[in-house]
Design a protein around this motif. Sequence first.
Motif, PDB file in Angstrom:
ATOM      1  N   VAL A  78       0.856  -1.188   0.000  1.00  0.00           N
ATOM      2  CA  VAL A  78       0.000   0.000   0.000  1.00  0.00           C
ATOM      3  C   VAL A  78       0.892   1.238   0.000  1.00  0.00           C
ATOM      4  CG1 VAL A  78      -0.138   0.173   2.520  1.00  0.00           C
ATOM      5  CG2 VAL A  78      -2.053   1.001   1.131  1.00  0.00           C
ATOM      6  N   GLY A  79       0.333   2.381  -0.389  1.00  0.00           N
ATOM      7  CA  GLY A  79       1.089   3.620  -0.331  1.00  0.00           C
ATOM      8  C   GLY A  79       0.912   4.520  -1.534  1.00  0.00           C
ATOM      9  N   VAL A  80       0.605   3.945  -2.697  1.00  0.00           N
ATOM     10  CA  VAL A  80       0.456   4.768  -3.892  1.00  0.00           C
ATOM     11  C   VAL A  80      -0.686   5.769  -3.723  1.00  0.00           C
ATOM     12  CG1 VAL A  80      -0.159   4.763  -6.336  1.00  0.00           C
ATOM     13  CG2 VAL A  80       1.501   3.114  -5.478  1.00  0.00           C
ATOM     14  N   ASN A  81      -1.800   5.328  -3.152  1.00  0.00           N
ATOM     15  CA  ASN A  81      -2.937   6.240  -2.985  1.00  0.00           C
ATOM     16  C   ASN A  81      -2.612   7.385  -2.030  1.00  0.00           C
ATOM     17  OD1 ASN A  81      -5.050   5.171  -4.697  1.00  0.00           O
ATOM     18  ND2 ASN A  81      -5.065   3.402  -3.348  1.00  0.00           N
ATOM     19  N   ASP A  82      -1.725   7.136  -1.064  1.00  0.00           N
ATOM     20  CA  ASP A  82      -1.302   8.231  -0.184  1.00  0.00           C
ATOM     21  C   ASP A  82      -0.606   9.324  -0.993  1.00  0.00           C
ATOM     22  OD1 ASP A  82      -1.343   7.307   3.017  1.00  0.00           O
ATOM     23  OD2 ASP A  82      -1.325   5.652   1.597  1.00  0.00           O
ATOM     24  N   THR A  83       0.210   8.918  -1.964  1.00  0.00           N
ATOM     25  CA  THR A  83       0.948   9.907  -2.761  1.00  0.00           C
ATOM     26  C   THR A  83       0.026  10.702  -3.679  1.00  0.00           C
ATOM     27  OG1 THR A  83       1.449   8.487  -4.689  1.00  0.00           O
ATOM     28  CG2 THR A  83       2.922   8.327  -2.785  1.00  0.00           C
ATOM     29  N   LEU A  84      -1.165  10.179  -3.939  1.00  0.00           N
ATOM     30  CA  LEU A  84      -2.109  10.837  -4.839  1.00  0.00           C
ATOM     31  C   LEU A  84      -3.122  11.704  -4.105  1.00  0.00           C
ATOM     32  CD1 LEU A  84      -2.845   7.833  -7.239  1.00  0.00           C
ATOM     33  CD2 LEU A  84      -1.482   9.857  -7.766  1.00  0.00           C
ATOM     34  N   ARG A  85      -2.863  11.975  -2.831  1.00  0.00           N
ATOM     35  CA  ARG A  85      -3.797  12.775  -2.038  1.00  0.00           C
ATOM     36  C   ARG A  85      -3.133  14.058  -1.572  1.00  0.00           C
ATOM     37  NH1 ARG A  85      -6.112   8.792  -3.677  1.00  0.00           N
ATOM     38  NH2 ARG A  85      -7.924   7.783  -2.728  1.00  0.00           N
ATOM     39  N   CYS A  86      -3.950  15.097  -1.399  1.00  0.00           N
ATOM     40  CA  CYS A  86      -3.417  16.371  -0.926  1.00  0.00           C
ATOM     41  C   CYS A  86      -3.006  16.287   0.542  1.00  0.00           C
ATOM     42  CB  CYS A  86      -4.439  17.480  -1.122  1.00  0.00           C
ATOM     43  SG  CYS A  86      -5.993  17.227  -0.251  1.00  0.00           S
ATOM     44  N   THR A  87      -3.409  15.227   1.227  1.00  0.00           N
ATOM     45  CA  THR A  87      -3.082  15.055   2.642  1.00  0.00           C
ATOM     46  C   THR A  87      -1.780  14.284   2.845  1.00  0.00           C
ATOM     47  OG1 THR A  87      -4.485  13.071   2.643  1.00  0.00           O
ATOM     48  CG2 THR A  87      -5.487  15.132   3.384  1.00  0.00           C
ATOM     49  N   PHE A  88      -0.998  14.052   1.785  1.00  0.00           N
ATOM     50  CA  PHE A  88       0.207  13.228   1.895  1.00  0.00           C
ATOM     51  C   PHE A  88       1.133  13.727   3.003  1.00  0.00           C
ATOM     52  CE2 PHE A  88       4.653  12.327   0.692  1.00  0.00           C
ATOM     53  CZ  PHE A  88       4.597  10.937   0.705  1.00  0.00           C
ATOM     54  N   ASP A  89       1.533  12.806   3.870  1.00  0.00           N
ATOM     55  CA  ASP A  89       2.419  13.113   5.002  1.00  0.00           C
ATOM     56  C   ASP A  89       3.289  11.887   5.246  1.00  0.00           C
ATOM     57  OD1 ASP A  89       3.664  13.637   7.389  1.00  0.00           O
ATOM     58  OD2 ASP A  89       1.848  14.089   8.520  1.00  0.00           O
ATOM     59  N   ILE A  90       4.567  11.957   4.899  1.00  0.00           N
ATOM     60  CA  ILE A  90       5.432  10.789   5.003  1.00  0.00           C
ATOM     61  C   ILE A  90       5.619  10.354   6.455  1.00  0.00           C
ATOM     62  CG2 ILE A  90       7.608  12.066   5.094  1.00  0.00           C
ATOM     63  CD1 ILE A  90       6.861   8.705   3.293  1.00  0.00           C
ATOM     64  N   HIS A  91       5.530  11.290   7.398  1.00  0.00           N
ATOM     65  CA  HIS A  91       5.618  10.916   8.814  1.00  0.00           C
ATOM     66  C   HIS A  91       4.447  10.005   9.189  1.00  0.00           C
ATOM     67  CE1 HIS A  91       8.831  13.739  10.252  1.00  0.00           C
ATOM     68  NE2 HIS A  91       8.525  14.307   9.092  1.00  0.00           N
ATOM     69  N   ALA A  92       3.236  10.373   8.756  1.00  0.00           N
ATOM     70  CA  ALA A  92       2.056   9.564   9.059  1.00  0.00           C
ATOM     71  C   ALA A  92       2.127   8.212   8.356  1.00  0.00           C
ATOM     72  CB  ALA A  92       0.789  10.313   8.647  1.00  0.00           C
ATOM     73  N   VAL A  93       2.566   8.204   7.104  1.00  0.00           N
ATOM     74  CA  VAL A  93       2.693   6.947   6.363  1.00  0.00           C
ATOM     75  C   VAL A  93       3.645   6.008   7.080  1.00  0.00           C
ATOM     76  CG1 VAL A  93       3.581   5.914   4.226  1.00  0.00           C
ATOM     77  CG2 VAL A  93       2.102   7.926   4.110  1.00  0.00           C
ATOM     78  N   ALA A  94       4.795   6.522   7.497  1.00  0.00           N
ATOM     79  CA  ALA A  94       5.785   5.691   8.181  1.00  0.00           C
ATOM     80  C   ALA A  94       5.238   5.137   9.493  1.00  0.00           C
ATOM     81  CB  ALA A  94       7.048   6.506   8.439  1.00  0.00           C
ATOM     82  N   SER A  95       4.558   5.976  10.258  1.00  0.00           N
ATOM     83  CA  SER A  95       4.013   5.550  11.544  1.00  0.00           C
ATOM     84  C   SER A  95       2.953   4.463  11.373  1.00  0.00           C
ATOM     85  CB  SER A  95       3.416   6.758  12.271  1.00  0.00           C
ATOM     86  OG  SER A  95       2.847   6.371  13.506  1.00  0.00           O
ATOM     87  N   ARG A  96       2.093   4.629  10.366  1.00  0.00           N
ATOM     88  CA  ARG A  96       1.036   3.635  10.147  1.00  0.00           C
ATOM     89  C   ARG A  96       1.615   2.294   9.683  1.00  0.00           C
ATOM     90  NH1 ARG A  96      -1.957   8.143   6.596  1.00  0.00           N
ATOM     91  NH2 ARG A  96      -2.806   9.418   8.284  1.00  0.00           N
ATOM     92  N   LEU A  97       2.542   2.344   8.741  1.00  0.00           N
ATOM     93  CA  LEU A  97       3.139   1.102   8.257  1.00  0.00           C
ATOM     94  C   LEU A  97       3.898   0.396   9.371  1.00  0.00           C
ATOM     95  CD1 LEU A  97       4.439   2.118   4.710  1.00  0.00           C
ATOM     96  CD2 LEU A  97       2.451   0.703   5.260  1.00  0.00           C
ATOM     97  N   ASP A  98       4.599   1.156  10.184  1.00  0.00           N
ATOM     98  CA  ASP A  98       5.324   0.569  11.307  1.00  0.00           C
ATOM     99  C   ASP A  98       4.371  -0.163  12.240  1.00  0.00           C
ATOM    100  OD1 ASP A  98       7.871   0.434  12.998  1.00  0.00           O
ATOM    101  OD2 ASP A  98       6.484   1.427  14.392  1.00  0.00           O
TER     102      ASP A  98
END
Length: 281
Positions: A78-98
């Motif tokens: 997962v992750g591609v849809n995060d990059t396609l959103r105006c809410t993209f936040d790599i800190h949040a992505v990393a925390s959720r995946l972790d």
Amino acid sequence: MRPVRFVALGDSLTEGVGDPVGEGWRGWAALLAGGLGESVESVEFTNLAVSGSQTRDVLERQLPAGLALRPDVVSVVVGVNDTLRCTFDIHAVASRLDAVYAAFVAQGAVVLTACLPDPGAMLGLPGALARPLARRQRAVNTVVHALSERYGAVHLHAAEGAWLMDRAMWSADRLHPGERGHRQLAVRFHALLAEAGLATGAAPSPEPEFPLPTKSASLWWLATAGTGWVARRCTDLLPQLLRLAVDEVGHRARGTSARLDFRASAAVSAALSALSAQEAA
């Protein structure tokens, strides 16, 4: 012995979009499931992936259902849809995946992960629009690489290779694999699992079962379902993407494009450092 439990989490890629069978989708995860055990009966496969899902959806909705199934093998792609959103936040992505990886590893599951190609390149967007998306996808891939190593995941490098440029691998929307592409992912995951002694069945066939969609069928898809997909993404992403493109053009004109790459790399480093600090605490 009880069957091997394989649970798939993620978005449209894992749901199987691009690989139609009957009235639904099949996809790489279903193709892989058949090769995890010595027979169909020796594997219990559950696909929890939902088209359009972001890392938040996987954490809040798919993770609880996945944990309840107590899988032996679980894929989290997962992750591609995060990059396609105006809410993209790599800190949040990393925390959720972790959090997702950690929860399954704590249960004793083998986690499958993959880095993915950036959507701008696959869609053939102009450079000023494609580069911001590429930068975001590289950030997500870097996080996935680092966390996969931390949790001992079986990681597939799917963001590179000649197969990405082979149009026969991709569906009409140019963002999801077609049947041949899904089979390629399944074959490559199976090879990694077999090497680790985690797949005892035969590898999926790389050859498609169904003929490639005709050009008219592809155009029909784009004119019907495809237009809806584009409209949904444009409504959410386009305003911000245009701002990112303007910023991109401005930096290139001033010769300071490297600052954008540095800023993205610094954000990834900060996100991973924050996770390390939490773990140490």
